[in-house]
Write a protein that holds these residues in place. Structure first.
Motif, PDB file in Angstrom:
ATOM      1  N   LEU A   1       0.833  -1.200   0.000  1.00 43.41           N
ATOM      2  CA  LEU A   1       0.000   0.000   0.000  1.00 43.41           C
ATOM      3  C   LEU A   1       0.873   1.257   0.000  1.00 43.41           C
ATOM      4  N   LEU A   2       1.921   1.244   0.835  1.00 38.80           N
ATOM      5  CA  LEU A   2       2.817   2.400   0.879  1.00 38.80           C
ATOM      6  C   LEU A   2       3.487   2.618  -0.478  1.00 38.80           C
TER       7      LEU A   2
ATOM      8  N   VAL B   1       1.098   4.098  -3.071  1.00 46.02           N
ATOM      9  CA  VAL B   1       0.835   5.529  -2.944  1.00 46.02           C
ATOM     10  C   VAL B   1       2.092   6.326  -3.249  1.00 46.02           C
TER      11      VAL B   1
ATOM     12  N   ARG C   1       2.610   7.084  -6.692  1.00 43.82           N
ATOM     13  CA  ARG C   1       1.480   7.807  -7.276  1.00 43.82           C
ATOM     14  C   ARG C   1       0.614   6.869  -8.110  1.00 43.82           C
TER      15      ARG C   1
ATOM     16  N   THR D   1     -11.087  -6.244  -5.216  1.00 45.64           N
ATOM     17  CA  THR D   1     -11.503  -6.594  -3.853  1.00 45.64           C
ATOM     18  C   THR D   1     -11.417  -8.097  -3.623  1.00 45.64           C
TER      19      THR D   1
ATOM     20  N   GLU E   1      -3.356   9.805   1.579  1.00 46.02           N
ATOM     21  CA  GLU E   1      -3.742   9.030   0.410  1.00 46.02           C
ATOM     22  C   GLU E   1      -3.841   7.541   0.741  1.00 46.02           C
ATOM     23  N   VAL E   2      -2.948   7.057   1.601  1.00 47.84           N
ATOM     24  CA  VAL E   2      -3.076   5.666   2.056  1.00 47.84           C
ATOM     25  C   VAL E   2      -4.423   5.480   2.736  1.00 47.84           C
TER      26      VAL E   2
ATOM     27  N   LYS F   1      -7.202   5.410   0.286  1.00 42.96           N
ATOM     28  CA  LYS F   1      -7.316   4.161  -0.472  1.00 42.96           C
ATOM     29  C   LYS F   1      -7.913   3.062   0.389  1.00 42.96           C
ATOM     30  N   VAL F   2      -7.564   3.068   1.692  1.00 44.73           N
ATOM     31  CA  VAL F   2      -8.158   2.063   2.583  1.00 44.73           C
ATOM     32  C   VAL F   2      -9.659   2.286   2.670  1.00 44.73           C
TER      33      VAL F   2
ATOM     34  N   ALA G   1     -11.559   1.124  -0.297  1.00 45.80           N
ATOM     35  CA  ALA G   1     -11.779  -0.313  -0.403  1.00 45.80           C
ATOM     36  C   ALA G   1     -13.072  -0.735   0.290  1.00 45.80           C
TER      37      ALA G   1
END
Lengths: 151, 667
Positions: free
Chosen positions: A23-24, A27, A30, A50, B218-219, B222-223, B226
């Protein structure tokens, strides 16, 4: 703790770390890698991020750790964490090959490097937690009590 | 608020509530706490108890020497040997002040060693993040076009890379080492202001979050994406794109709200740094133990003292300037907009801070080099006094060179000449250090352990970085290479070459003391070789690229530079691999490295250099003889090995308690 349960606990920790890292990186870059599309392609449900992510977590928590327990004793080496890193690399190769579908050029280096780091962390943490819970952390002896390990 | 968020919040609240209840029940369990029998048990200074009930006596010094100072020990005189160990807690009815166990220990500690470790971990995490920025920069520069990230992202990357590395990696790591080792080196019981010490650290994470908020929001976005709807405002923060120097008018004109958060974050980190600096100064002046006078102060302490002096004078300037910029952006002031001040005012203010900052970063590295080098050379530091004088000289001169960053702005040539002279002059004390280091190694009994490999490599790279700096100091040369990759190469040879290298050296040198285990020496050597090769392969080509005239801070470049840029990128990946090996070595050796049973793993007694931090280590070890596992300072019992004397502690069920406490209770 029995070994399969310990491995699942390890897998849970490892998957948590892997998810946070992905996830890091997603982001940080970008969203140009599309890490969760990669994950979906990796588990075989392209386009459905998902479902893909749920399968990914399930595999990371249950499937791979249990497989790891099954083969661990027949792999040479004494530290499950190191063996776990081997598993991480084995998982990273298909992740890289299936995931880079639309990527080309220098971004593949970034993609490969970042995901490799994440998978090594996954394998190491899974193995280390498993080793700790099952008491399999190897001991490398001591330094300075007569039985010197001078390097 | 939309629907899917509500159940989410409910679940989180239930979890948090359950956690609080659980903690509360645990904390009121009478077997897990101990009532304060006399006022001395209400101490709040790190948890150490005094046998005399808190009154100062002549025996203080002697007593404290006999006792460990890790703040986590249990009283021998409390008459409660049969009781459970003290477990401090925030929720208990009695306000417990001994050091808690587990997570609460790290969240509430005012012990200098705990805070030092927190600083080191924070700095490491920030450094990894900044290094990721660097890898992304180098990936973009692998090809001449803008084809990996877009230009905005690239601008964001070099901005956050600079800010992260300078303010949140190098400064915290050195402050962390200072926190841990300064009191040990001057035989103090703790820093002068333990609470300010804790505040100074705990201001850093929020300031880092402010500076890099865009990524975190932004993290979060995005979480939430979801599980729920798209929250648009969480995407509002874009990475800042003006470069770490924040030059106006660009910075005043960018609409991105992240810039304001960044300015606030920098201000906050400045406050934290100043608090740390003041604490170091006061500690050195007032907390020295008996037998530690100014004449017997060690070289690292001198460097830290000078560094803190620089912090005291430089960081307030940054704080003020940043606030002025914030007002210009938000409240319609015109500090940097009108003719009288204008953009050049920002440059003066910024670099009046910025150049001393360079020495704030490098002086602790010099100090570490001077401290560790003699240990592996088998000789005393050559010209100790001159190294102290040169450190002080650098401290003073560093405030007189700032305008050399501005030679190309069209400032008065007479001013330019004077700044050139001072800049050339500051090379002299730096060279004094270099020659003293070489003389220290000369004819010494050199032991090429990993710390020494990094120090020798670091000195060599520093010579390259320093000499190219002398060229840059010369106005005519600077006008040619200003704003090119030459400058990038110059300061990276110093920032990576000696600053990061000295940290690596320190991490290996003190690894046994910090963890009670030894690192893997083969991996250490591989790390050193890869690092030295990596720095050269990465930054040497940039000298050439710069001399050929390529401006820095651009995502694209003409094709003729492709080969050199690609070599640099390969070098950067080598560096990344070496850092990965280091990290693996640190983590894995902490788990499985050989347990150190000697207080002198580097044979320092042989060369009569068994300095105070190792003497402290020896005291800990002798006191913990009945419990040889009690060496690790992270408050952990070493993995997988139980110990008979640990019974009192293990009853408490706290897996990671400080097992020294047990040894102490038996005294």
């Amino acid at each position: 703790m029995n070994r399969p349960l310990a491995a699942v606990a390890g897998g849970l920790s490892g998957t948590a770390a892997l998810t946070v890292l992905l996830l890091l990186f997603e982001v940080e870059t970008r969203s140009q890698i599309g890490m969760f599309d990669v994950v979906a392609r990796f588990v075989g449900v392209p386009g459905s991020t998902t479902v893909g992510f749920v399968l990914f977590v399930a595999a990371g928590t249950l499937a791979w750790p249990l497989l790891f327990v099954a083969v661990e004793d027949s792999v040479p080496g004494s530290d499950p964490a190191i063996k776990g890193m081997g598993v991480g690399v084995l998982l990273w190769i298909p992740f890289l090959l299936l995931g880079r579908a639309e990527l080309s050029g220098a971004i593949v280096f970034a993609f490969a490097g970042l995901t490799l780091v994440a998978h090594l962390a996954y394998g190491y943490i899974t193995g280390a937690v498993y080793a700790r819970l099952t008491g399999r952390t190897p001991s490398s002896g001591t330094l300075g009590d007569g039985s010197e390990l001078q390097g | 608020m939309s629907l899917p968020l509500v159940p989410l919040l409910a679940v989180v609240s239930v979890l948090l509530g359950g956690l609080a209840c659980w903690r509360r029940r645990e904390s009121t369990d009478p077997t897990a706490t101990e009532s304060p029998r006399h006022p001395a048990s209400l101490r709040t200074d790190g948890g150490e108890e005094r046998p005399d009930g808190g009154r100062r006596t002549d025996e203080d010094r002697r007593v404290s020497e006999e006792r460990r100072t890790d703040g986590g020990e249990r009283r021998a005189d409390s008459g409660s040997e049969s009781q459970m160990p003290v477990i401090g807690t925030l929720y208990g009815r009695e306000h417990k002040t001994s050091k808690p166990y587990g997570l609460m220990r790290w969240l509430t500690s005012v012990d200098h060693k705990d805070i030092g470790i927190l600083y080191l971990i924070f700095g490491l995490a920030a450094g990894m993040w900044g290094a990721t920025d660097a890898m992304m920069i180098r990936t973009e520069l692998f090809t001449p076009g803008t084809d990996v990230w877009n230009a905005e992202t690239y601008n964001g990357l070099f901005t956050t890379h600079g800010l992260t590395m300078l303010f949140f990696f190098v400064t915290p790591v050195f402050t962390g080492l200072a926190n841990y080792f300064l009191p040990l080196l001057i035989d103090a019981e703790d820093m002068a202001f333990p609470r300010i010490n804790a505040i100074a650290f705990w201001l850093l994470p929020p300031s880092f979050v402010l500076v890099r908020a865009g990524l975190l929001t932004e993290v979060l976005a995005k979480v939430i994406d979801a599980v729920g709807p798209r929250v648009e405002f969480l995407y509002a923060l874009e990475p800042p794109t003006m470069g770490w120097t924040l030059y106006t008018p660009l910075t005043t004109q960018l609409a991105n709200p992240q810039v304001d958060l960044l300015l606030l974050g920098l201000h906050l980190s400045g406050l934290a740094t100043i608090m740390g600096g003041v604490n170091i100064i006061v500690t050195i002046f007032t907390e020295r133990g008996e037998g530690v006078s100014w004449s017997t102060l060690d070289i690292l302490t001198w460097s830290l003292l000078t560094t803190s002096g620089l912090i005291l004078f430089a960081f307030p300037v940054l704080g003020s300037a940043v606030l002025m910029l914030l007002f210009d952006r938000n409240f319609g002031t015109t500090f940097f907009a009108v003719e009288a001040g204008g953009p050049i005012l920002w440059q003066h203010l910024f670099w009046f801070f910025g150049h001393p900052e360079v020495y704030i970063l490098v002086l602790p590295a010099f100090g570490l080099t001077s401290q560790i080098l003699p240990k592996f050379s088998g000789r005393k530091l050559f010209g100790f006094k001159f190294i102290v004088y040169s450190t002080l000289a650098i401290g003073v001169l560093s405030f007189g060179v700032w305008a050399h960053h501005m030679f190309a702005t069209g400032m008065d040539p007479r001013l330019r000449a004077s700044f050139m002279v001072v800049t050339l002059a500051i090379a002299v004390p730096s060279a004094v250090k270099t020659f003293n280091w070489m003389a220290t190694i000369w004819n010494g009994n050199v032991k090429l352990e990993a710390p020494m490999q990094f120090l020798v490599g670091g000195i060599g790279l520093f010579v390259v970085g320093g000499v190219t700096g002398i060229f840059l100091a010369s106005v005519p040369v600077d006008l040619v290479v200003h704003g090119t990759y030459y400058v990038v190469a110059h300061f990276h040879f110093i920032v990576v070459g000696i600053i990061a290298f000295s940290m690596f050296a320190a991490s290996y040198y003190w690894y046994p003391l910090l963890t009670g285990r030894m690192y893997n020496k083969r991996l250490g050597t591989i790390h050193a070789v890869l690092s030295i090769v990596g720095v050269n392969v990465t930054f040497m080509p940039l000298f050439l690229v710069g001399l050929m005239g390529l401006p820095r801070r651009s995502a694209q470049y003409p094709v003729e530079f492709t080969l050199l840029q690609q070599v640099a990128t390969v070098g950067a990946f080598i560096l990344a691999a070496s850092v990965g090996i280091w990290l693996f070595n640190m983590v894995n050796s902490f788990r499985t490295g050989p347990v150190v049973r000697t207080p002198d793993p580097w044979d320092l007694k042989e060369s009569n250099q068994f300095s105070r931090e190792w003497q402290w280590f020896e005291r800990r070890m002798t006191e913990g003889l009945s419990n040889p596992q009690a060496l690790a300072d992270g408050g952990r019992v070493a993995d997988g090995e139980s110990d008979a004397s640990n019974d009192a502690g293990s009853d408490a069920g706290a897996g990671d308690e400080d097992s020294d406490a047990d040894a102490d209770a038996e005294n």
